[in-house]
Design an enzyme around this catalytic site. Structure first.
Site, PDB file in Angstrom:
ATOM      1  N   ASP A 331     116.094  -4.913  60.046  1.00  0.00           N
ATOM      2  CA  ASP A 331     115.319  -4.415  58.896  1.00  0.00           C
ATOM      3  C   ASP A 331     114.181  -5.360  58.539  1.00  0.00           C
ATOM      4  OD1 ASP A 331     117.389  -6.257  58.229  1.00  0.00           O
ATOM      5  OD2 ASP A 331     117.044  -5.839  56.108  1.00  0.00           O
ATOM      6  N   GLU A 332     113.192  -4.789  57.895  1.00  0.00           N
ATOM      7  CA  GLU A 332     112.109  -5.545  57.241  1.00  0.00           C
ATOM      8  C   GLU A 332     111.546  -6.662  58.125  1.00  0.00           C
ATOM      9  OE1 GLU A 332     113.229  -5.182  52.582  1.00  0.00           O
ATOM     10  OE2 GLU A 332     114.524  -6.509  53.722  1.00  0.00           O
ATOM     11  N   SER A 333     111.335  -6.343  59.400  1.00  0.00           N
ATOM     12  CA  SER A 333     110.799  -7.368  60.312  1.00  0.00           C
ATOM     13  C   SER A 333     109.276  -7.366  60.223  1.00  0.00           C
ATOM     14  CB  SER A 333     111.269  -7.088  61.739  1.00  0.00           C
ATOM     15  OG  SER A 333     112.662  -7.191  61.801  1.00  0.00           O
ATOM     16  N   HIS A 334     108.776  -7.609  59.017  1.00  0.00           N
ATOM     17  CA  HIS A 334     107.335  -7.508  58.779  1.00  0.00           C
ATOM     18  C   HIS A 334     106.566  -8.615  59.471  1.00  0.00           C
ATOM     19  CE1 HIS A 334     108.770  -4.565  56.044  1.00  0.00           C
ATOM     20  NE2 HIS A 334     109.095  -5.401  55.076  1.00  0.00           N
TER      21      HIS A 334
END
Ligand code: ACM
Length: 518
Positions: A331-334
């Protein structure tokens, strides 16, 4: 006038009292407060009475069933003050016993289903599998009632009738984030014990994140020595040794609860990046992090050492984990470019498969090419969930607006966040995994999980406050067919569980939405 009224009342009382003494109506099984609500319940006008002669009998020759019998005895004895013993059944179980058996159950009850037949003489619990007996034992606990009708305080009965029961979904879960704040083995076991009471069968441990690495990896010892040394707010953190993790796995397995370990990657990895400089693209270790921002860290997806690292971690944890799943986060691997993210997730799926496990990941993993047996945990993106099912993958439903039990109940409840929503007890109950996302149906869904993130919670009391009473509703969503679920009926059953919360010493949220009886 006054005398006339008095005489009238005396006559009325004379008519009512003998009648009620003669034919007391025993507590009715169909109106007991069982959560999750069973599939089928019928009542009978009699009850099984518990007394000093009550025994629990189990099929002869099975240590596993004996253990479930002993578990039931310990719970009933604590409630009733009796000293119920557990014995192997010789032939026909004697009158006055509670009989646990696998011998003549309907095989259609499946892995976790059970049936109960309760008469004046006998309580018979049958299941096709040991897990079904354990689930049925939770029902027996919940229907063992104070015998208020008899005028004998301290006496207990089980109302007569039958129950046939089995779960709607095979995967019913809670997640605990032990990374943002660390929780020790005893706290985790207590949470697992609570889950068992509501027939939840999976417990997901979020074991790594930016703020802390919480499980010993023998081939990469600095993960815990350094990466486990702090937490949100700068406290001392902590971690589970492999022995402690195995102890948690066993405690859960004894309750037919499967542990799903999560190592979040490629983002949410600052604790690892701080422990090993070689995992960073620039070769420099980051500082430890004790804040609550997300989306700033990434493993270096282009370095081979990253995959050696992941291989070692997945291998060591998988060897300690009997359950079929390994959660890879995702998740949320920005801070990871999408063109790097996709091949990374594909490669990690291969690593997990090499160690005999199936992948679960947050819904972003649907951007990659999912293996047919991978599961996408839907928390935020309808688009990702749809991408996952288009690839034939199953969905684990955890919509943040409904199932994130770290959200505050309302503006004035003291702990939790509210970035997804304020989630009152009825909001958490009033949704259906099979219809929540248009186009995703029951066939696409393996089950439901309530995640509890730990930015704002530091102790068991806090976990309890956010869990209860919402977790009971999540348990019912996972177990009970949608057609039998209604908030207006459920809320009265839930109200009766205050008694259980008090008995178990649970610090729960006394929601104004629930018609509590106390
Ligand atoms: C998530 O809440 N970041 C899965």
């Amino acid at each position: 006038m006054k005398n006339f009224r008095m005489i009238f009342l005396m006559i009325a009382a004379a008519m009512i009292i003998p009648a009620s003494c003669k034919s007391r109506v025993p507590a009715d099984l169909t109106t007991t407060a069982i959560i999750p609500r069973p599939v089928n319940v019928t009542g009978a006008g009699e009850a099984f009475k518990l007394n000093a002669n009550t025994a629990i009998l189990v099929d002869a020759g099975s240590d596993e069933i004996l253990k479930t019998g002993q578990y039931l005895a310990s719970k009933l004895n604590a409630i009733t003050g009796l000293a119920i013993a557990v014995n192997e059944a010789k032939s026909e179980p004697e009158k006055g016993s509670i009989f646990l058996t696998l011998s003549d159950a309907d095989q259609n009850l499946g892995e976790e289903g059970y049936s109960l037949t309760i008469t004046k003489q006998l309580v018979k619990l049958s299941a096709a599998k040991p897990a079904g007996l354990f689930r049925g034992v939770q029902t027996i606990r919940q229907i063992t009632l104070k015998d208020t009708d008899s005028g004998n305080p301290g006496k207990f009965i089980i109302p007569g009738g039958t129950i046939t029961d089995y779960p709607e979904y095979s995967y019913r879960s809670m997640m605990l984030d032990v990374s943002r704040h660390f929780f020790g083995v005893e706290d985790v076991k207590q949470v697992i014990e609570y889950l068992a009471f509501y027939k939840i069968n999976t417990f997901h441990l979020h074991l790594s994140d930016d703020q802390g690495w919480r499980i010993e990896i023998k081939s990469w010892p600095n993960l815990t020595a350094h990466g486990g040394s702090t937490q949100v707010g700068g406290g001392k953190g902590g971690f589970y040794t492999q022995e402690q993790y195995s102890d948690i796995v066993k405690f859960a397995a004894d309750r037919y609860i499967t542990i799903v370990p999560e190592i979040d990657m490629p983002g949410h990895t600052n604790a690892a990046l701080s422990s090993y400089p070689e995992l960073n693209c620039n070769g420099k270790a980051t500082n430890l992090y004790t804040g609550t921002e997300v989306g700033f860290s990434s493993l270096c997806t282009k370095k081979e050492i990253t995959y050696k690292f992941i291989d070692d971690v997945v291998r060591e944890i998988s060897a300690l984990t009997p359950g079929p799943f390994f959660h890879i986060g995702g998740d949320e691997s920005h801070a990871t470019k999408v063109e790097d993210y996709i091949p990374f997730i594909n490669r990690v799926q291969d690593i997990v498969a090499r160690y005999g496990k199936k992948v679960i990941g947050w819904d972003e993993i649907a951007l990659s090419t999912l293996k047919p047996n991978s599961v996408a945990q839907c928390w935020a993106s309808v688009e990702n969930a749809t991408k996952a099912t288009a690839q034939g993958a199953k969905i684990l439903m955890s919509p943040a607006k409904k199932a994130y039990i770290d959200m505050q109940y309302n503006e004035s409840t003291p702990i939790g966040l509210h970035w997804a929503a304020y989630i009152e007890v009825d909001d958490c109950y009033n949704w259906d995994p099979a219809t929540y996302i248009p186009g995703i149906t029951k066939e696409n869904v393996i089950g439901v999980e309530a995640p509890m993130w730990a930015e704002t919670i530091t102790k068991l009391d806090d976990i309890e406050f956010l869990m209860f009473p919402r977790i009971a509703g999540i348990a019912e969503i996972g177990w009970t067919p949608a057609g039998l679920r209604s908030w207006d009926e459920y809320k009265y059953r839930l109200a009766k569980h205050e008694e259980w919360f008090d008995i178990m010493g649970i610090n729960f949220y006394k929601s104004p939405k629930v018609p509590w009886e106390k």
